[in-house]
Design an enzyme around this catalytic site. Structure first.
Site, short mmCIF file in Angstrom:
data_model
loop_
_atom_site.label_atom_id
_atom_site.label_comp_id
_atom_site.label_asym_id
_atom_site.label_seq_id
_atom_site.Cartn_x
_atom_site.Cartn_y
_atom_site.Cartn_z
N GLY A 12 0.79 -1.23 0.00
CA GLY A 12 0.00 0.00 0.00
C GLY A 12 0.82 1.28 0.00
O GLY A 12 0.33 2.32 0.44
N SER A 13 2.04 1.23 -0.53
CA SER A 13 2.82 2.48 -0.55
C SER A 13 2.21 3.48 -1.54
O SER A 13 2.26 4.69 -1.31
CB SER A 13 4.29 2.21 -0.88
OG SER A 13 4.44 1.79 -2.21
N ASN A 14 1.63 2.98 -2.63
CA ASN A 14 0.94 3.90 -3.55
C ASN A 14 -0.32 4.46 -2.91
O ASN A 14 -0.63 5.64 -3.08
CB ASN A 14 0.62 3.20 -4.89
CG ASN A 14 1.83 3.16 -5.79
OD1 ASN A 14 2.21 4.17 -6.38
ND2 ASN A 14 2.49 2.02 -5.85
N MET A 90 -3.44 -7.27 -7.18
CA MET A 90 -2.82 -8.31 -7.99
C MET A 90 -3.83 -9.33 -8.52
O MET A 90 -3.62 -10.53 -8.41
CB MET A 90 -1.70 -8.98 -7.19
CG MET A 90 -0.56 -8.04 -6.89
SD MET A 90 0.01 -7.14 -8.38
CE MET A 90 1.63 -6.60 -7.87
N ARG A 91 -4.92 -8.80 -9.08
CA ARG A 91 -5.92 -9.68 -9.69
C ARG A 91 -6.36 -9.10 -11.02
O ARG A 91 -6.40 -7.88 -11.17
CB ARG A 91 -7.17 -9.74 -8.80
CG ARG A 91 -7.02 -10.75 -7.78
CD ARG A 91 -8.15 -10.84 -6.82
NE ARG A 91 -7.66 -11.71 -5.81
CZ ARG A 91 -7.63 -13.03 -5.92
NH1 ARG A 91 -8.18 -13.62 -6.94
NH2 ARG A 91 -7.09 -13.76 -4.98
N ASN A 107 -4.87 2.03 -13.43
CA ASN A 107 -3.89 1.12 -12.85
C ASN A 107 -2.50 1.72 -13.00
O ASN A 107 -2.25 2.48 -13.94
CB ASN A 107 -3.92 -0.24 -13.55
CG ASN A 107 -2.96 -1.24 -12.93
OD1 ASN A 107 -2.85 -1.32 -11.69
ND2 ASN A 107 -2.25 -2.00 -13.74
N HIS A 109 1.59 0.58 -13.20
CA HIS A 109 2.45 -0.58 -13.44
C HIS A 109 3.91 -0.12 -13.46
O HIS A 109 4.24 0.87 -14.11
CB HIS A 109 2.07 -1.23 -14.78
CG HIS A 109 2.84 -2.48 -15.02
ND1 HIS A 109 2.61 -3.65 -14.32
CD2 HIS A 109 3.88 -2.75 -15.86
CE1 HIS A 109 3.46 -4.58 -14.72
NE2 HIS A 109 4.24 -4.06 -15.64
C1 GAR Z 1 3.55 -1.18 -7.30
O1 GAR Z 1 4.90 -1.10 -7.68
C2 GAR Z 1 2.65 -1.31 -8.52
O2 GAR Z 1 3.11 -0.60 -9.62
C3 GAR Z 1 2.71 -2.80 -8.75
O3 GAR Z 1 2.61 -3.35 -7.47
C4 GAR Z 1 3.28 -2.49 -6.54
C5 GAR Z 1 2.39 -2.29 -5.34
O4 GAR Z 1 3.08 -1.62 -4.32
N1 GAR Z 1 1.67 -3.24 -9.63
C6 GAR Z 1 1.84 -4.18 -10.56
O5 GAR Z 1 2.87 -4.82 -10.68
C7 GAR Z 1 0.64 -4.43 -11.45
N2 GAR Z 1 0.94 -5.39 -12.41
P1 GAR Z 1 2.29 -0.90 -3.15
O6 GAR Z 1 1.34 -1.95 -2.55
O7 GAR Z 1 3.37 -0.52 -2.17
O8 GAR Z 1 1.57 0.27 -3.71
#
Ligand code: GAR
Length: 192
Positions: A12-14, A90-91, A107, A109
């Site tokens: 959940g850093s984003n 991640m789904r 989204n 990526h």
């Molecule tokens: C992020 O780096 C996001 O871009 C990636 O998962 C991470 C989640 O980090 N998403 C993907 O790879 C989608 N295919 P977070 O939970 O710290 O936000």
């Protein structure tokens, strides 16, 4: 102001970057609910700390992806959600979900799509030996890490780069870029 939801499966850093941008009034929209498919996701703790409602949807209690997504969409509708932000969710969304929020699902990526789709994009790009990778924000369609690109920011791979340092630099870009794009979308400045 529009209402939105964040869907997250992990750290959940984003989500945190989005919460910070809301607090600083950089995103002018209401984050009404955080939904996770993982009850242990740190993202849920971050939401609770900011007094944002949380919903856990356990994949094991549904017969199919569509059934699970129907339950999520029902929750989103009950919260009056206008648009959906995937932040490390991640789904793969079912066509049912995509249709319910057509062109209203974003989204992020950690690679320059269409290269290095999937769950290990930073590692895959690093191992491939690319000199440039980066971050993509896009609208979501039925395919994995796919749909019209909204924004991309390149990240150069440095000479003595390690996977860890590259991850840190990519996440830093994500945490800047995603709130910016969400802010533009919330203002209605992004027309797909
Ligand atoms: C992020 O780096 C996001 O871009 C990636 O998962 C991470 C989640 O980090 N998403 C993907 O790879 C989608 N295919 P977070 O939970 O710290 O936000």
């Amino acid at each position: 102001m529009k209402n939105f939801a964040v869907l997250a499966s992990g750290k959940g850093s984003n989500l945190q970057a989005i919460l910070n941008a809301i607090k600083k009034k950089k995103i002018k929209a209401n984050l009404n609910v955080v939904v996770s498919d993982n009850r242990n996701a740190l993202a849920l703790k971050r939401a609770i700390k900011e007094k944002i409602a949380t919903v856990v949807v356990d994949p094991k209690s549904f017969k199919s992806r569509k059934d699970m997504d129907k339950a999520i969409v029902k929750e989103l509708k009950s919260f009056g959600i206008d648009f959906v932000v995937l932040a490390g969710y991640m789904r793969i969304l079912s066509p049912y979900f995509v249709k319910a929020y057509k062109n209203k699902i974003l989204n992020i990526h950690p690679a320059l799509l269409p290269s290095f789709k999937g769950a290990h994009a930073i590692r895959d790009a690093f191992r491939y030996g690319v000199k440039t990778t980066g971050v993509t924000v896009h609208f979501v369609d039925e395919k994995v890490d796919h749909g019209p690109v909204i924004a991309q920011e390149p990240v150069q791979v440095r000479n003595k780069e390690t996977l860890k340092s590259l991850e840190a630099r990519i996440h830093k870009v994500e945490h800047k870029l995603y709130p910016e794009v969400i802010s533009r979308f919330a203002k209605g400045h992004l027309n797909e």
